[in-house]
Design an enzyme around this catalytic site. Structure first.
Site, short mmCIF file in Angstrom:
data_model
loop_
_atom_site.label_atom_id
_atom_site.label_comp_id
_atom_site.label_asym_id
_atom_site.label_seq_id
_atom_site.Cartn_x
_atom_site.Cartn_y
_atom_site.Cartn_z
N GLU A 178 132.53 2.23 54.68
CA GLU A 178 133.94 2.15 54.31
C GLU A 178 134.18 1.91 52.81
O GLU A 178 134.58 0.81 52.40
CB GLU A 178 134.64 1.06 55.13
CG GLU A 178 134.57 1.34 56.62
CD GLU A 178 135.38 0.34 57.46
OE1 GLU A 178 135.88 -0.64 56.89
OE2 GLU A 178 135.50 0.56 58.67
N GLU A 373 132.23 3.48 64.37
CA GLU A 373 132.87 2.24 64.84
C GLU A 373 134.17 2.60 65.55
O GLU A 373 134.89 3.50 65.12
CB GLU A 373 133.25 1.31 63.68
CG GLU A 373 132.13 0.56 63.05
CD GLU A 373 132.59 -0.36 61.93
OE1 GLU A 373 133.74 -0.84 61.94
OE2 GLU A 373 131.78 -0.57 61.01
C1 FCB Z 1 135.55 -2.38 59.99
C2 FCB Z 1 134.27 -2.98 59.45
C3 FCB Z 1 133.53 -3.85 60.43
C4 FCB Z 1 134.48 -4.69 61.27
C5 FCB Z 1 135.57 -3.83 61.87
C6 FCB Z 1 136.53 -4.58 62.75
O1 FCB Z 1 136.41 -2.12 58.94
O2 FCB Z 1 133.39 -1.97 59.04
O3 FCB Z 1 132.60 -4.62 59.71
O4 FCB Z 1 134.96 -5.73 60.53
O5 FCB Z 1 136.28 -3.20 60.85
#
Ligand code: FCB
Length: 479
Positions: A178, A373
């Site tokens: 990110e 994610e």
């Molecule tokens: C993302 C992050 C991860 C976690 C999630 C909820 O932005 O990569 O580390 O904090 O959000």
């Protein structure tokens, strides 16, 4: 009397239709789970410093112990094995393997990851390794961090070290997690480490160095790993979702999703266009003309090293419709008051987020996508019966995976899905109050309790594998 039929609240009608080689996984990151912040020669990171300053994080929580994964990693690998995942995404703490960021490696730190990778492979779980999940060695921040162009070589050297140690076994890599958050929350808004509030031009300069660092890392991985590797960077950001299925709303959402004109770092095209297409987006170049960084000859070529897929951390979206002349506009009021959401304000439930992000991105970039994610946070606790009941997370999963399934059904190349997170953990500026895990962690005792969603996800993976004609993981204990 006939019993009333149970209604399923999820959109995922059945676990059928996922490709045979689809990757089911779960993810974590070093600072959020490892603890042991100064054990065995680890150097301090910007997150160690940030959290030790009072008031930077909710109730001044810190990651000194976190989930104590550095000690309990064997238990956590067992939890992954019993979950039946194909893959596990973890990150390396740079300051654990290079305490000063450069120079002398820390053998004990490297040995920790070495053992972890071996244990995963023995459990037939494919490791996906993230090189940078925000915990920059403090020594490098003191030398300017991402504002210093030397970062490109520091990151390249660190990557080469990790590749030399693990690249005989690790085939899947994510360079940077990110970049939007690294620069947006860390350098522009100051709510994440290192807590800076820089002018926009400085942020764009740091962003350019982030992109160059990514490119250098891709080169180091291809040179240093044995055998073929799969590499990406993990982008994030809310997805612009068409308000209706009308063509003009779809087109408006697409334009909005790739628009690069907002003067902040929450932008997809500013990162993905240079990496995949080899150029910054034209609308952004025009909008930010007064703030652009120096772009040297050869920079764009380095940034655009070929990658193998697009990794996306995808949690939420917002409705967009076509305004006058087809111009994209946010639907006033968004999802409306009282809409379903997690405990973090940005986590508004947006069922179609995986579907549209996969569709829009694969159209534009012509690469397969992996959801690195996706997950839901709540205030889960152990109930009086000893279990952790989390029906809202199960519902969330059903909705989002239903969207993913729809994309797959339409032929969109989605290769994998990683639930965030395996464990409840340290949620950055929010501390420990919001829980994302499939497994509940009692931070006083370190007791792990698999939640209902853990069992739900395990069953989903098992049936999806069976329906795709795949054998169960041979490392799984016999039922
Ligand atoms: C993302 C992050 C991860 C976690 C999630 C909820 O932005 O990569 O580390 O904090 O959000």
């Amino acid at each position: 009397m006939p019993r009333p039929r149970k209604r399923s609240s999820s959109r995922l009608a059945s676990p059928a239709g996922f490709p045979k080689n689809f990757t089911w996984g779960s993810a974590t990151a070093a600072y959020q789970i490892e603890g042991a912040w100064q054990r065995d020669g680890k150097g301090p990171s910007i997150w160690d410093q940030f959290t030790h300053e009072q008031g930077k994080v909710f109730e001044s929580h810190h990651g000194d112990t976190a989930c104590d994964h550095y000690r309990l990693w064997r238990d956590d690998v067992r939890l992954l094995r019993d979950l039946g995942v194909d893959a596990y995404r973890l990150s390396i703490a740079w300051a654990r393997v290079l305490p000063n960021g450069t120079g002398q490696p820390n053998a004990k730190g490297l040995a920790f990851y070495d053992r972890l990778i071996d244990a995963l492979l023995a459990a037939k779980i494919t490791p996906w390794v993230t090189l940078y999940h925000w915990d920059l060695p403090l020594a490098l921040q003191k030398r300017g961090g991402f504002l210093n162009r030397d970062m490109v070589e520091w990151f390249g050297d660190y990557t080469a070290l990790v590749a030399a140690k693990l690249g005989d076994r690790v085939r899947h890599w994510i360079t940077i997690n990110e970049p939007q958050v690294v620069t947006g929350l860390g350098l522009q808004d100051g709510v994440h480490a290192p807590g800076l509030k820089l002018p926009y031009a400085e942020c764009l300069r740091a962003a350019h160095h982030v992109l160059l660092s990514h490119g250098r890392a891709v080169q180091a991985l291809r040179a240093g790993c044995r055998g073929p590797v799969k590499i990406s960077l993990a982008n994030c950001g809310p997805v612009a979702l068409p308000h209706t299925r009308r063509r003009r709303d779809i087109e408006a959402a697409r334009r909005q999703y790739f628009s690069a004109t907002a003067p902040n770092m929450w932008n997809l095209a500013w990162w993905a266009d240079p990496i995949v297409l080899g150029r910054y987006p034209a609308d952004g170049l025009q909008a930010h003309a007064a703030h652009l960084p120096e772009i040297r000859t050869g920079d764009m070529k380095l940034i655009a090293q070929p990658i193998d897929c697009l990794a996306l951390n995808c949690y939420n979206g917002y409705p967009v419709r076509a305004g006058p002349g087809g111009k994209p506009e946010r639907v006033p009021g968004g999802w409306g008051p009282g809409n379903p959401r997690g405990t973090l304000p940005w986590l508004e439930i947006s069922d179609a987020a995986l579907y549209w992000s996969a569709r829009f991105q694969t159209e534009r970039y012509q690469l397969p996508i992996v959801f690195s994610e996706n997950g839901f946070c709540n205030t889960d606790f152990v109930h009086r019966d000893g279990a952790v009941h989390d029906p809202q997370r199960i519902d969330y999963l059903g909705r989002y995976l239903g969207g993913l399934q729809q994309a797959v059904r339409e032929g969109v190349p989605v290769e994998g899905y990683f639930y965030w997170s395996l464990l409840d953990n340290f949620e950055w500026a929010e501390g420990y109050k919001d829980r994302f895990g499939l497994v509940h962690v009692d931070y006083r005792t370190q007791k792990r309790t698999p939640k209902d969603s853990y069992h739900w996800y395990r069953d989903l993976i098992a049936s999806s594998r069976a329906l795709a004609g795949r054998a169960p993981n041979p490392a799984l204990p016999k039922a």
